[in-house]
Design an enzyme around this catalytic site. Structure first.
Site, short mmCIF file in Angstrom:
data_model
loop_
_atom_site.label_atom_id
_atom_site.label_comp_id
_atom_site.label_asym_id
_atom_site.label_seq_id
_atom_site.Cartn_x
_atom_site.Cartn_y
_atom_site.Cartn_z
N CYS A 20 -18.33 14.58 -11.76
CA CYS A 20 -17.15 14.32 -12.58
C CYS A 20 -16.27 12.85 -12.28
O CYS A 20 -15.40 12.62 -12.76
CB CYS A 20 -16.20 15.54 -12.56
SG CYS A 20 -16.84 17.17 -13.00
N CYS A 69 -9.11 26.66 -18.11
CA CYS A 69 -10.64 25.95 -17.90
C CYS A 69 -10.52 24.69 -19.08
O CYS A 69 -9.84 24.77 -20.05
CB CYS A 69 -11.59 26.75 -18.30
SG CYS A 69 -11.60 28.54 -17.29
N SER A 70 -10.99 23.64 -18.20
CA SER A 70 -10.78 22.39 -19.10
C SER A 70 -12.11 22.85 -20.29
O SER A 70 -12.71 23.47 -20.07
CB SER A 70 -11.49 21.06 -18.40
OG SER A 70 -12.55 21.67 -17.58
N HIS A 100 -12.78 17.11 -21.35
CA HIS A 100 -13.34 16.70 -19.84
C HIS A 100 -14.75 16.26 -20.44
O HIS A 100 -15.76 17.01 -19.93
CB HIS A 100 -13.43 17.95 -18.89
CG HIS A 100 -13.96 17.34 -17.61
ND1 HIS A 100 -14.00 15.99 -17.16
CD2 HIS A 100 -14.08 18.32 -16.71
CE1 HIS A 100 -14.62 16.10 -16.12
NE2 HIS A 100 -14.70 17.36 -15.53
#
Lengths: 140, 382
Positions: free
Chosen positions: B82, B202-203, B330
């Site tokens: 990430c 949660c993304s 994301h």
């Protein structure tokens, strides 16, 4: 079809099943700095010493460090279950399922004593039909 | 050595995972927007650093140039979980800093699938997910949050408030995936994924891309680009140093603290000078940890910090005004450049309804689990 082994195989390399005696988790300890790792290693990632790791039998007693209660996982994985990080007595940290307790934050206490138990790997078999022995944590 | 400036930067509006035409199409469109923002052409770029994770072996940077201009420049494709986008940006920064080039393009791009990340297994024998605990990202970051709860008594409600805040912020950001208010009860009563992270904590998996043009001071002055330029005051990266449990339980704290200390030192500023932060809220639990890791508050004070409103727009140091990974989305390889876009937009005073007033210094932070931490400190120039 290849023949399945006559007795269960270890689910992870650091689970040892002696011919005579109870299964246990194996670690290795750096002779230079004392760091403890799961399984065999050739070098210590804390101090960088190479070739000075000795194997040791890890304790089957420990303490719950932290956990999560998993409600959504991959298809075929039974939920909910408790994913737990356990610090073993005498050193070593292991991740696994905490069983024998309600999967609820009210029941699970961080810091609670647990013991390492060895059971069949939830019926999971490999493509050759082999059964596996895994480790779990239970409240002590 | 010359300072390095961002002279052009932009991102696409993030979209539902799997709906983009192709990785190269996403990357190309973001690259063109960044070039347009700078008023420059692809022919002026001397190198391209391209961040992408899921097609890391497939020459994404070159495929982007095949869409928008095959000028023969060096292309480096990077992958770093990430932290991929931030790594591409940092490599571009280093190249300009070293004096190798004056103008460099950095692109971060990702086309995502749906569903849980991590825990896919592989290896020999039998699948381990749900047998040896969980390696899914929601569970791993839940455990990281529970460590904070264990030490400081942080509550499920405090973690959930992060998500309420970031979703609120995203209602002001047209480029975020979602513009929806999510009140506390809604966040806490959403489907539990891995306690204490519910689905709204949660993304969001999205497709997206962001790109930046980095420039030397000499060139920026020569081209008359200083007016909207943003100075890169610090660029720091760390990997996970040895920690007692790190090989079993990824430690996102220590590598962030190391990077933050170095970054503040390099920038010559302290956390008290920071006007806004875009940090890696891949899960609501993670954001809480990073208030302390980035020294925005003292040890053990993160729960109180979210309660106080200090990290909301209008507060002392607004965090994730873009909506964050939780609501903006994301797209792994794009995230690091998208958060630099957000901070740059505020420093330029162009963030419209979500503008942080008088923003002069901003910090961006990402963590690639495994682990890579990248922090950038950015400063308004004009």
């Amino acid at each position: 079809m290849p023949d399945a082994a006559s007795r269960p195989l270890p689910a992870v390399d650091f689970l040892k099943i002696p011919d005579d005696g109870a299964p246990y988790l194996e670690g290795s300890k750096c002779k230079a700095c004392g760091s403890i790792y799961l399984g065999e290693r050739s070098a210590c990632s804390k101090c960088g010493t190479v070739g000075q790791l000795e194997s040791l039998k890890l304790s089957d007693e420990g303490e719950l460090y932290v956990y999560s209660i998993v409600h959504r996982s991959f298809p075929g994985v039974q939920v909910p279950y408790v994913s737990a990080i356990v610090d073993l007595k005498g050193g070593g940290t292991v991740k696994g399922n905490l069983i024998g307790i309600d999967p609820s934050p009210e029941k699970i206490k961080m810091g609670m004593p647990v013991k390492v138990v060895f059971k069949d790997a939830l019926g999971r078999k490999d493509r050759d039909g082999n059964s596996y022995l895994s480790y779990f944590f239970e409240p002590a | 050595m010359s300072d390095v400036y961002v002279v052009g930067i932009d991102m696409l509006k993030f979209q539902k995972a799997g709906t983009a035409k192709s990785v190269q199409d996403l990357g190309s469109r973001a690259a063109l927007l960044a070039l347009q923002d700078a008023g420059l052409k692809i022919q002026q770029m001397e190198a391209l650093y391209c961040g992408n994770l899921y097609q890391a072996g497939a020459m994404v940077g070159q495929r982007i140039l095949q869409e928008i201009g095959q000028t023969g420049i060096p292309v480096v494709n990077v992958a770093n979980a990430c932290a991929t986008g931030a790594t591409a940006f940092r490599e571009a920064w280093m190249a300009v800093k070293a004096g190798a080039y004056d103008l460099v393009l950095a692109v971060g791009v990702e086309q995502m699938g749906a569903g849980l990340l991590g825990g896919g297994g592989g290896g020999k024998g039998i699948p381990k997910e749900g047998l040896l605990g969980s390696a899914t990202m929601p569970a791993v970051f839940a455990e990281a949050g529970m460590e904070h709860a264990r030490k400081y008594g942080t509550t499920f409600e405090q973690f959930a408030k992060v998500s309420v805040k970031n979703h609120h912020h995203s209602t002001l950001n047209p480029k975020a995936m979602y513009q929806i208010e999510t009140p506390l009860e809604m966040v806490m009563n959403a489907e539990m994924i891995a306690y204490p992270n519910t689905k709204l904590m949660c993304s969001v998996n999205v497709d997206g891309a962001a790109a930046a043009v980095l420039c030397s001071e000499k060139k920026a002055k020569e081209l008359g680009l200083m007016k909207r330029a943003v100075r890169v005051k610090a660029s720091v990266m760390t990997s996970d140093p040895w920690q007692e449990r790190d090989l079993v339980m990824p430690d996102v704290n220590t590598c962030t603290r190391m990077a933050a200390k170095k970054a503040y030192e390099m920038a010559g500023v302290g956390p008290e000078d920071v006007n806004l932060v875009e940090l890696h809220d891949c899960f609501a639990t993670a954001e809480i940890l990073h208030y302390e890791n980035l020294f925005l508050c003292g040890e053990g004070e993160a729960g109180r910090m979210i309660d106080s409103g200090a990290v909301a727009l209008g507060g002392k140091v607004p965090v994730n005004v873009s909506g964050g990974l939780l609501s903006k989305g994301h797209p792994l390889g794009a995230t690091g450049i998208a958060n630099i876009y957000e901070v740059s937009t505020h420093l330029r005073g162009e963030a419209d309804k979500r503008q942080v007033p008088n923003a002069r210094i901003g910090v961006t932070h990402v963590i690639g689990l495994g682990s890579a931490c990248a922090i950038h400190v950015l400063e308004k120039v004009a």
